[in-house]
Design a protein around this motif. Structure first.
Motif, PDB file in Angstrom:
ATOM      1  N   SER A 282       1.062  -1.043  -0.076  1.00  0.00           N
ATOM      2  CA  SER A 282      -0.067   0.245   0.020  1.00  0.00           C
ATOM      3  C   SER A 282       1.187   0.860   0.174  1.00  0.00           C
ATOM      4  O   SER A 282       0.977   2.541  -0.556  1.00  0.00           O
ATOM      5  CB  SER A 282      -0.996   0.036   0.969  1.00  0.00           C
ATOM      6  OG  SER A 282      -1.838  -0.865   1.089  1.00  0.00           O
ATOM      7  N   ASP A 283       1.738   0.949   0.832  1.00  0.00           N
ATOM      8  CA  ASP A 283       3.047   2.314   0.328  1.00  0.00           C
ATOM      9  C   ASP A 283       4.216   3.146  -0.677  1.00  0.00           C
ATOM     10  O   ASP A 283       3.945   3.621  -0.975  1.00  0.00           O
ATOM     11  CB  ASP A 283       3.470   2.422   1.834  1.00  0.00           C
ATOM     12  CG  ASP A 283       4.862   1.117   1.108  1.00  0.00           C
ATOM     13  OD1 ASP A 283       4.799   0.492   0.945  1.00  0.00           O
ATOM     14  OD2 ASP A 283       5.585   1.004   2.174  1.00  0.00           O
ATOM     15  N   ARG A 286       0.731   5.641  -4.084  1.00  0.00           N
ATOM     16  CA  ARG A 286       0.384   6.826  -3.831  1.00  0.00           C
ATOM     17  C   ARG A 286      -0.191   7.357  -5.334  1.00  0.00           C
ATOM     18  O   ARG A 286      -1.003   8.227  -5.776  1.00  0.00           O
ATOM     19  CB  ARG A 286       1.397   7.119  -2.918  1.00  0.00           C
ATOM     20  CG  ARG A 286       0.893   8.720  -3.029  1.00  0.00           C
ATOM     21  CD  ARG A 286       2.538   9.952  -2.262  1.00  0.00           C
ATOM     22  NE  ARG A 286       1.970   9.593  -0.754  1.00  0.00           N
ATOM     23  CZ  ARG A 286       1.534   9.790  -0.286  1.00  0.00           C
ATOM     24  NH1 ARG A 286       0.951  11.521  -0.905  1.00  0.00           N
ATOM     25  NH2 ARG A 286       1.122  10.155   1.365  1.00  0.00           N
ATOM     26  N   CYS A 297      -5.887  -3.143  -0.527  1.00  0.00           N
ATOM     27  CA  CYS A 297      -5.599  -3.448   0.541  1.00  0.00           C
ATOM     28  C   CYS A 297      -5.072  -4.686   0.412  1.00  0.00           C
ATOM     29  O   CYS A 297      -5.797  -5.589   1.849  1.00  0.00           O
ATOM     30  CB  CYS A 297      -5.722  -2.385   1.802  1.00  0.00           C
ATOM     31  SG  CYS A 297      -4.847  -3.091   2.746  1.00  0.00           S
ATOM     32  N   GLU A 312      -1.674  -4.842  11.789  1.00  0.00           N
ATOM     33  CA  GLU A 312      -0.774  -4.104  10.729  1.00  0.00           C
ATOM     34  C   GLU A 312      -1.130  -4.291   9.580  1.00  0.00           C
ATOM     35  O   GLU A 312      -0.201  -2.848   8.780  1.00  0.00           O
ATOM     36  CB  GLU A 312       0.500  -5.361  11.084  1.00  0.00           C
ATOM     37  CG  GLU A 312       2.468  -4.391  10.309  1.00  0.00           C
ATOM     38  CD  GLU A 312       3.682  -5.567  10.295  1.00  0.00           C
ATOM     39  OE1 GLU A 312       4.067  -5.274   9.239  1.00  0.00           O
ATOM     40  OE2 GLU A 312       3.408  -6.092  11.329  1.00  0.00           O
ATOM     41  N   THR A 315      -3.387  -0.802   9.369  1.00  0.00           N
ATOM     42  CA  THR A 315      -2.363   0.271   9.576  1.00  0.00           C
ATOM     43  C   THR A 315      -2.225   0.605   8.239  1.00  0.00           C
ATOM     44  O   THR A 315      -1.884   1.724   7.881  1.00  0.00           O
ATOM     45  CB  THR A 315      -1.181   0.309  10.605  1.00  0.00           C
ATOM     46  OG1 THR A 315      -2.216  -0.326  11.585  1.00  0.00           O
ATOM     47  CG2 THR A 315      -0.893   1.257  10.726  1.00  0.00           C
ATOM     48  N   ALA A 316      -1.459  -0.123   6.877  1.00  0.00           N
ATOM     49  CA  ALA A 316      -1.073  -0.094   6.115  1.00  0.00           C
ATOM     50  C   ALA A 316      -2.084   0.077   5.101  1.00  0.00           C
ATOM     51  O   ALA A 316      -2.000   1.324   4.541  1.00  0.00           O
ATOM     52  CB  ALA A 316      -0.314  -1.452   5.369  1.00  0.00           C
ATOM     53  N   LEU A 318      -4.833   2.048   6.159  1.00  0.00           N
ATOM     54  CA  LEU A 318      -5.069   2.975   6.461  1.00  0.00           C
ATOM     55  C   LEU A 318      -4.797   4.464   6.448  1.00  0.00           C
ATOM     56  O   LEU A 318      -4.929   5.547   5.825  1.00  0.00           O
ATOM     57  CB  LEU A 318      -5.848   2.862   8.102  1.00  0.00           C
ATOM     58  CG  LEU A 318      -6.717   2.159   8.944  1.00  0.00           C
ATOM     59  CD1 LEU A 318      -6.962   1.815   9.715  1.00  0.00           C
ATOM     60  CD2 LEU A 318      -8.224   3.192   7.679  1.00  0.00           C
ATOM     61  N   ALA A 319      -3.323   4.048   6.281  1.00  0.00           N
ATOM     62  CA  ALA A 319      -2.127   5.234   5.877  1.00  0.00           C
ATOM     63  C   ALA A 319      -2.465   5.992   4.571  1.00  0.00           C
ATOM     64  O   ALA A 319      -1.889   6.815   4.029  1.00  0.00           O
ATOM     65  CB  ALA A 319      -0.657   4.887   6.276  1.00  0.00           C
ATOM     66  N   THR A 320      -3.089   4.927   2.991  1.00  0.00           N
ATOM     67  CA  THR A 320      -2.988   5.687   1.797  1.00  0.00           C
ATOM     68  C   THR A 320      -4.582   6.758   1.661  1.00  0.00           C
ATOM     69  O   THR A 320      -4.614   7.492   0.693  1.00  0.00           O
ATOM     70  CB  THR A 320      -3.688   4.080   0.723  1.00  0.00           C
ATOM     71  OG1 THR A 320      -4.807   3.683   0.818  1.00  0.00           O
ATOM     72  CG2 THR A 320      -2.930   3.446   0.305  1.00  0.00           C
ATOM     73  N   GLY A 321      -5.267   6.471   2.979  1.00  0.00           N
ATOM     74  CA  GLY A 321      -6.491   7.097   2.952  1.00  0.00           C
ATOM     75  C   GLY A 321      -7.510   6.650   2.131  1.00  0.00           C
ATOM     76  O   GLY A 321      -8.555   7.342   1.722  1.00  0.00           O
TER      77      GLY A 321
END
Ligand code: NOJ
Length: 511
Positions: A282-283, A286, A297, A312, A315-316, A318-321
């Motif tokens: 996911s990171d 962007r 995800c 974990e 969390t990964a 959610l970080a993308t929104g």
């Protein structure tokens, strides 16, 4: 249709405003609770008795989707295809395979689904076509070719073997990120972007509300075609071992992908819902998400069913929104077989309690397990899918009494297997069945609001807060104390003494 808000109409409503306002987050309200139901068209329902599911069969079963309360349905590819890759080898993006129906049937289905408050999403495969697409014969400049007489590098196909094959028409060597029957389009050519944008616009004109975009990490490759280095860590979506031995540093995910996706967005229009299948952590989503509404995800999809691993993974995402949550699809073993049947109810609660589009694969609502695949019959009966995915694609069991569980009046292309808890018909009528649970969770989902807060994993229990609600998932066999006291709004199994039963899950409301 009722007054239930739907994806398409709300997207269109907000799209007007988003011209002045930044696109990012503009539609997060509606997308927070959308549920999308994935249909594998060959296996959903057969209306004409040829043993293969079709569009008329889907139309005839829209009441089931309405009963579940889903907002949209996504169909895996329906285009004409030689079926080297279960329809993901497209021979004509603007057509419909005669086994499924015709373009007019898509229009009819889109309209009928809207009557039920459901939007229709198509699956578009922009990375590659079928080798039988007319473009491959007539417009070779749309594809990626080796500059030498042979493979120019060590790239491997996702299903094994070299990613380069000799052209049957004698024009050299072409690239294929997947099976050799799927030549890769050259997304550095503006003509490709133009063609595919036109395809999305074409289907929007037929009443389609949006698209699931396939394998987006494969759109762009290194222009210098450099060798991939050996892998140092496993990739997020485990493929063939030969493919996994390399890190796909040059054969996928290259800078400039935003331009390709901007073209797709333009073709689809601002009002369309676009969800990307991006086979990357996911990171790294962007640059893709600049133009998409959501991306799957896959951390959650592949997480071990353990509280820490789930924490974990969430969390990964959610970080993308813009995470789209999914636990099952046509490519991987059925959920009951992957995480254990005893955890399926808790998994449904977790999936449907997260904010962001949630995707359910047909049969998940029945807790359907893997089927046997194509019965072994020697070399004259090879599996349909050479990568071994037949067991995840068995037809839906609709009824108890009819032959083949009501999927077809003919001979099903793959055997119909039912769930231990029974067919759609039986489960809909049985209190406490998996289907009733999923339906109740979809209804509950609309009452949950706010972001995920206080996400934690303790003693085998994953918990998080959403506004006044606390979601708790017990991943271990033993009962565990609930993280906080509260009024039980929903539980997959009865709680006692403030404990969540083993492999159970609950939603409570703080009083
Ligand atoms: C992802 C699809 O889900 C899968 O079924 C297909 O084989 C590959 N992309 C290649 O198109």
């Amino acid at each position: 249709m009722g007054d239930r808000p739907v994806l398409c109409s709300i997207r269109e409503h907000t799209a007007g405003r988003s011209r002045a306002a930044p696109r990012r987050g503009a539609r997060s309200g509606i997308l927070a609770w959308v549920v999308v139901y994935q249909i594998y068209p060959r296996s959903f329902a057969d209306a004409d008795g040829d043993g293969i599911g079709d569009l008329a069969g889907i139309s005839a079963h829209l009441d089931h989707l309405r009963w579940l309360g889903v907002d949209a349905l996504w169909m895996s590819p329906i285009h004409p295809s030689p079926m080297a890759d279960g329809g993901y080898d497209v021979a004509d993006y603007r057509g419909v395979d005669p086994a499924f129906g015709a373009v007019a049937d898509v229009e009819r289905l889109a309209a009928a689904a809207r009557e039920h408050g459901i939007d229709l999403l198509l699956d578009i495969v922009p990375c590659h076509t079928s080798i039988e697409h007319a473009w491959f014969r007539e417009r070779p400049e749309l594809y990626v070719w080796s500059p030498v007489d042979g493979p120019p590098n060590n790239w491997r196909g996702a299903f094994g073997g070299p990613a380069w094959s000799r052209d049957p028409h004698g024009r050299g060597w072409y690239l294929h990120s997947f099976y050799p029957e799927q030549p890769d389009l050259d997304w550095r050519s503006p003509k490709v972007a133009q063609e595919l944008a036109g395809v999305l616009a074409f289907w929007r004109g037929k009443g389609v509300a949006g698209f699931r975009l396939d394998a987006l990490q494969q759109l762009l490759k290194d222009p210098e075609l450099r060798d991939d280095p050996p892998a140092v860590s496993p990739s997020i979506m485990a493929g063939h071992p030969g493919h996994e031995a390399l890190e796909h540093r040059f054969s996928s995910d290259q800078p400039g992908v935003g331009q390709a996706l901007a073209a797709l967005r333009e073709g689809a229009g601002d009002g369309a819902f676009l969800v990307g299948e991006i086979g990357l952590p996911s990171d790294r989503h962007r640059p893709y998400l600049e133009h998409l509404d959501a991306s799957f995800c896959f951390e959650l999809f592949f997480a071990a069913w353990e509280a820490e691993a789930l924490e974990e993974a969430i969390t990964a995402g959610l970080a993308t929104g813009k995470a789209a949550w999914v636990l099952s699809n046509h490519d991987f073993p059925r959920l009951a077989d992957r995480i254990g049947r005893a955890n399926v109810a808790a998994a449904a609660l977790l999936l449907l309690a997260l904010p962001g589009p949630a995707f359910l694969f047909q049969g998940d609502e029945l807790a359907l397990g893997n089927g046997p695949g194509r019965p072994p019959g020697g070399p004259e009966h090879p599996p349909y899918d050479r990568a071994g995915r037949d067991p995840f694609r068995h037809p839906m069991p609709w009824t108890e009494d009819h032959p083949h569980h009501g999927f077809t009046t003919g001979v099903p292309w793959l055997e119909v297997t039912s769930a231990p808890e029974g067919s759609v018909e039986l489960q809909r009528a049985t209190p406490g069945s998996p289907a009733r649970l999923v339906r109740d969770l979809i209804a509950l989902r609309r009452k949950l609001s706010g972001p995920v807060e206080a996400l934690a994993a303790r003693g085998g229990v994953l918990s998080f807060r959403r506004g006044p609600h606390v979601v708790a998932v017990n991943t271990v066999r033993e009962a565990r104390p609930a993280p906080t006291p509260g009024e039980v709004v929903f539980a997959t199994a009865r709680r006692s003494n403030g404990h969540i039963p083993g492999q159970g899950a609950s939603v409570t409301r703080t009083v």
